[in-house]
Design a protein around this motif. Structure first.
Motif, PDB file in Angstrom:
ATOM      1  N   SER A 352      -3.741 -54.662  72.012  1.00 14.33           N
ATOM      2  CA  SER A 352      -4.186 -55.895  72.672  1.00 14.33           C
ATOM      3  C   SER A 352      -5.299 -55.630  73.681  1.00 14.33           C
ATOM      4  O   SER A 352      -6.098 -56.527  73.960  1.00 14.33           O
ATOM      5  N   GLY A 353      -5.403 -54.388  74.221  1.00 14.25           N
ATOM      6  CA  GLY A 353      -6.233 -54.218  75.403  1.00 14.25           C
ATOM      7  C   GLY A 353      -5.696 -55.148  76.472  1.00 14.25           C
ATOM      8  O   GLY A 353      -4.486 -55.398  76.553  1.00 14.25           O
ATOM      9  N   ASP A 354      -6.554 -55.676  77.321  1.00 10.49           N
ATOM     10  CA  ASP A 354      -6.147 -56.706  78.274  1.00 10.49           C
ATOM     11  C   ASP A 354      -6.448 -58.062  77.654  1.00 10.49           C
ATOM     12  O   ASP A 354      -7.547 -58.280  77.114  1.00 10.49           O
ATOM     13  N   ILE A 355      -5.499 -58.982  77.747  1.00  8.81           N
ATOM     14  CA  ILE A 355      -5.667 -60.272  77.084  1.00  8.81           C
ATOM     15  C   ILE A 355      -5.386 -61.423  78.044  1.00  8.81           C
ATOM     16  O   ILE A 355      -4.667 -61.286  79.026  1.00  8.81           O
ATOM     17  N   HIS A 356      -6.005 -62.557  77.741  1.00  4.37           N
ATOM     18  CA  HIS A 356      -5.636 -63.832  78.354  1.00  4.37           C
ATOM     19  C   HIS A 356      -5.393 -64.795  77.206  1.00  4.37           C
ATOM     20  O   HIS A 356      -6.301 -65.081  76.422  1.00  4.37           O
ATOM     21  N   TYR A 357      -4.155 -65.294  77.107  1.00  3.33           N
ATOM     22  CA  TYR A 357      -3.777 -66.060  75.923  1.00  3.33           C
ATOM     23  C   TYR A 357      -4.360 -67.474  75.932  1.00  3.33           C
ATOM     24  O   TYR A 357      -4.748 -68.010  74.898  1.00  3.33           O
ATOM     25  N   ASP A 358      -4.424 -68.094  77.122  1.00  2.00           N
ATOM     26  CA  ASP A 358      -4.935 -69.454  77.216  1.00  2.00           C
ATOM     27  C   ASP A 358      -6.437 -69.441  77.480  1.00  2.00           C
ATOM     28  O   ASP A 358      -6.999 -68.450  77.954  1.00  2.00           O
ATOM     29  N   ASN A 359      -7.085 -70.569  77.207  1.00  5.64           N
ATOM     30  CA  ASN A 359      -8.509 -70.694  77.523  1.00  5.64           C
ATOM     31  C   ASN A 359      -8.724 -70.626  79.037  1.00  5.64           C
ATOM     32  O   ASN A 359      -7.886 -71.074  79.822  1.00  5.64           O
ATOM     33  N   THR A 360      -9.854 -70.058  79.442  1.00  5.25           N
ATOM     34  CA  THR A 360     -10.255 -70.056  80.838  1.00  5.25           C
ATOM     35  C   THR A 360     -11.591 -70.794  80.948  1.00  5.25           C
ATOM     36  O   THR A 360     -12.103 -71.328  79.965  1.00  5.25           O
ATOM     37  N   ARG A 361     -12.149 -70.806  82.158  1.00  2.00           N
ATOM     38  CA  ARG A 361     -13.455 -71.449  82.312  1.00  2.00           C
ATOM     39  C   ARG A 361     -14.527 -70.767  81.462  1.00  2.00           C
ATOM     40  O   ARG A 361     -15.473 -71.396  81.012  1.00  2.00           O
ATOM     41  N   LEU A 362     -14.406 -69.464  81.255  1.00  4.47           N
ATOM     42  CA  LEU A 362     -15.441 -68.701  80.558  1.00  4.47           C
ATOM     43  C   LEU A 362     -15.136 -68.440  79.092  1.00  4.47           C
ATOM     44  O   LEU A 362     -16.048 -68.404  78.267  1.00  4.47           O
ATOM     45  N   PHE A 363     -13.850 -68.220  78.768  1.00  4.70           N
ATOM     46  CA  PHE A 363     -13.533 -67.675  77.448  1.00  4.70           C
ATOM     47  C   PHE A 363     -12.462 -68.490  76.737  1.00  4.70           C
ATOM     48  O   PHE A 363     -11.569 -69.069  77.361  1.00  4.70           O
ATOM     49  N   ASP A 364     -12.559 -68.483  75.398  1.00  3.52           N
ATOM     50  CA  ASP A 364     -11.450 -68.958  74.588  1.00  3.52           C
ATOM     51  C   ASP A 364     -10.314 -67.941  74.675  1.00  3.52           C
ATOM     52  O   ASP A 364     -10.536 -66.748  74.924  1.00  3.52           O
ATOM     53  N   GLY A 365      -9.092 -68.413  74.462  1.00  5.89           N
ATOM     54  CA  GLY A 365      -7.933 -67.529  74.541  1.00  5.89           C
ATOM     55  C   GLY A 365      -7.929 -66.477  73.445  1.00  5.89           C
ATOM     56  O   GLY A 365      -8.633 -66.575  72.437  1.00  5.89           O
ATOM     57  N   ALA A 366      -7.103 -65.462  73.649  1.00  8.47           N
ATOM     58  CA  ALA A 366      -7.063 -64.312  72.742  1.00  8.47           C
ATOM     59  C   ALA A 366      -6.646 -64.701  71.333  1.00  8.47           C
ATOM     60  O   ALA A 366      -5.770 -65.548  71.128  1.00  8.47           O
ATOM     61  N   VAL A 367      -7.277 -64.054  70.365  1.00 10.13           N
ATOM     62  CA  VAL A 367      -6.927 -64.228  68.951  1.00 10.13           C
ATOM     63  C   VAL A 367      -5.638 -63.467  68.655  1.00 10.13           C
ATOM     64  O   VAL A 367      -5.468 -62.318  69.080  1.00 10.13           O
ATOM     65  N   ASN A 368      -4.728 -64.100  67.935  1.00  8.83           N
ATOM     66  CA  ASN A 368      -3.487 -63.407  67.555  1.00  8.83           C
ATOM     67  C   ASN A 368      -3.092 -63.701  66.107  1.00  8.83           C
ATOM     68  O   ASN A 368      -1.915 -63.674  65.765  1.00  8.83           O
TER      69      ASN A 368
END
Length: 634
Positions: A352-368
């Motif tokens: 996974s490395g470091d992940i953020h599952y939900d969307n943030t201001r900058l990025f879409d959430g992690a692909v799973n």
């Protein structure tokens, strides 16, 4: 004749069968994971828009077509014709002709306009002049990092071509063993945060995933000297794969080259650029603190030169028995969930490395979602049973409240922050809040390498969410160009800024106050009760940030006592990491759900809590490895 040469002969024969007789093929070779076809008829190749796609499908390889140098249009004539073909609104800022590869490097403000629908404009360029176009974006914010990386790779293209040809032959060699097994060895990042490093190995291949340091404990490195890693020689590694450029995952990658490593580093393009930026800063901070350098700048250049950038979703051969695919991790610019497909359907492992599952201001959430995954190596930074973060809206409201209160007191909100990721997230929130009148307008000072990291973000908007990408493409709406943002040009400015009786916000790295500009700002602002220290990133055990977060009202910096009179707040919803619920949701909704999960990159209680929760709730076998454990999966 070597097996690779024989393989190339067979590939050449297949190409000759597929390519029309009027198109000549002068050479076929491997460069890294790509098959490169040289032709005296590049215009004819370009005229058939589906020919390369058909060859790639037939050969199951990534293909690049290059013209023989002696059939190219003269650069002066070619440039004139290229500028006629490219739409004027593309904003072409420069062309560079590389005769040895037959490529023309086109830098433009709007690369999509140069590429055209389904690559039509690129094919039109090749049909007109023979040169193979390669398009890069002109950074909206001038970036020495991006310019230096591009210039360096251009200067070193002969060496780089030699590297790629050698790597290509290594990738496409015949397997040396008939045995089939897969192992993962943990070299760091287990029951601790930081120094992430893991070896995935087969009977034929050994790959290092990440190579970071440990925040606050600069003397602790991954266990690289064991036989599974580089203890038997760095040349025993076939590849390095980098999930992202944060120092706890990437700081020690250049050290591998001091030990003799000479192989590829696979990562995304922004991760490559940020690797150069952050490791050079890492050396500079060691110099400033009087510590021994972990490696010299030449090793950073070697690391950048050996990077092979991949795009999300591209399935790439990196060894005779290993295919690699990178997917968005939602953590920072270019961060990746790394997926390995091993053997002919033998086994699949995802890191996974470091992940953020939900969307943030900058990025879409992690692909799973993956074709197959038997084992997942999962970060556990916020894996503790009580590690639930406030949601993004609540976090933004709290930040705005702190900024408004600072305005009332003419104080400073000081945020020690990761220069890559969290800083830009906060910039987007602050720009919108001031533009819409939610908080008073005030200067936002950007220290350390935050402004340069922001410039890199604007160079790669396609890695950001669509709304931010669209605003970056419009210079008048680019959030990072707001008037409130003021880079701190000189360390001497910090004291003068801190003494001003005005409301302000200061963003400065590093996030855990271990050294660098953030420590200097703490020294200036800690005695001021009108100022506020706001933590938005994870604070690792043993760091100065963790001690202050836990309530220390007096700390020692470089032997001197410092009284902490400023307010101390924590806003946990801005973290680039998924919280406990996000980690559970990542596994719960993962398709397919893995059979085994190794919980890593979190302190002991966090990894154990997450491991227990996943086992009981989702019926997967879970493990909490210690460093230097090896797991065999087949």
């Amino acid at each position: 004749m070597s097996t690779v040469d024989k393989q190339l002969e067979d590939v050449r024969a297949t190409i000759d069968e597929e390519v029309p007789n009027h198109i000549s093929i002068s050479d076929v070779t491997y460069e890294g994971p790509e098959l490169v076809i040289y032709t005296r008829d590049p215009k004819e190749f370009a005229a058939d828009g589906d020919l390369v796609r058909r060859l790639a499908s037939k050969l199951r390889k990534r293909i690049t077509v290059r013209p023989d140098p002696d059939v190219l249009t003269r650069p002066e004539t070619a440039e004139e014709r290229i500028r006629e073909i490219i739409p004027e609104d593309a904003g072409v800022s420069g062309l560079q002709f590389l005769a040895d590869t037959g490529e023309v490097l086109i830098e433009a403000e709007k690369p999509g306009r140069v590429i055209g629908r389904r690559g039509e404009t690129l094919r039109e360029i090749t049909k007109a002049v023979g040169w193979t176009p390669d398009v890069v974006r002109t950074p909206p914010i001038e970036s020495p990092t991006v310019s230096n990386v591009r210039d360096f790779l251009t200067q070193e293209r002969d060496d780089r071509r030699d590297i790629l040809e050698r790597v290509g032959r290594q990738i496409h060699r015949d397997p040396m063993s008939s045995e089939e097994w897969v192992r993962v060895t943990t070299l760091g990042g287990c029951r601790e945060v930081g120094r992430a490093a893991y070896i995935i190995s087969t009977a034929d291949t050994r790959i290092l995933v990440d190579c970071g340091d440990k925040p606050g404990e600069r003397t602790e490195q991954p266990y690289l000297d064991v036989p599974e890693a580089i203890g038997s020689g760095a040349s025993s590694l076939d590849a390095v794969v980098l999930t992202h450029a944060h120092l706890d995952h990437a700081a020690l990658v250049p050290l591998l080259f001091e030990h003799g490593y000479d192989g590829p580093i696979y990562c995304t393009e922004p991760t490559r650029d940020l690797l150069g930026l952050m490791t050079l800063d890492y050396i500079g901070r060691a110099d400033a603190a009087g510590r021994k350098r972990p490696y010299e700048t030449e090793m950073v250049r070697e690391a950048v030169k050996h990077c092979i950038p991949l795009e999300y979703g591209d399935v790439t051969d990196i060894a005779p028995d290993v295919k690699l695919t990178l997917h968005n991790a939602g953590h920072v610019l270019g961060s990746s969930v790394v997926h390995f497909h091993i053997g002919d359907g033998l086994y699949n492992v995802a890191f996974s490395g470091d992940i953020h599952y939900d969307n943030t201001r900058l990025f879409d959430g992690a692909v799973n979602e993956f074709p197959r995954v038997e084992t997942l190596v999962l970060e556990s930074t916020y894996g503790g049973r009580n590690d639930y973060q406030t949601d993004q809206d609540d976090s933004e409201r709290k930040l705005k409240r702190l900024v408004s209160e600072a305005a009332d007191r003419e104080g400073t909100v000081f945020v020690p922050v990761h220069a890559v990721g969290r800083a830009q997230e906060l910039m987007v929130v602050l720009e919108e809040a001031m533009r819409e009148g939610d908080v008073p307008e005030m200067p936002v000072y950007l220290d350390g390498m935050i402004w340069e990291a922001t410039a890199v973000h604007t160079t790669y908007p396609d890695y950001l969410r669509d709304d931010v990408k669209d605003r970056i493409h419009d210079a008048d709406r680019n959030p990072f160009l707001a008037d409130e943002f003021t880079p701190v040009e000189d360390g001497d400015d910090r004291a003068a800024i801190a003494e001003r009786e005005e409301a302000s916000v200061v963003l400065a790295p590093p996030s855990m106050l271990t050294d660098g500009p953030a420590r200097t700002w703490l020294g200036h602002l800690a005695p001021d009760p009108d100022s506020t220290l706001a933590f938005v990133d994870y604070q690792a055990k043993g760091t100065l940030g963790k001690r202050i977060q836990r309530g220390a009202d007096e700390v020692r910096i470089d032997g001197d006592s410092l009284s902490v009179e400023m307010r101390v707040e924590t806003i946990d919803g801005f973290s680039g990491h998924a919280d406990r619920q996000g980690l559970e949701n990542f596994v719960k909704t993962m398709h397919p759900r893995p059979e085994k999960v190794l919980c890593v990159d979190g302190d002991e209680s966090a990894t154990q809590d997450l491991s227990s929760g996943l086992y009981h709730d989702y019926n997967v076998r879970t493990f909490t490895p210690e460093n230097l454990e090896t797991f065999r999966f087949v």
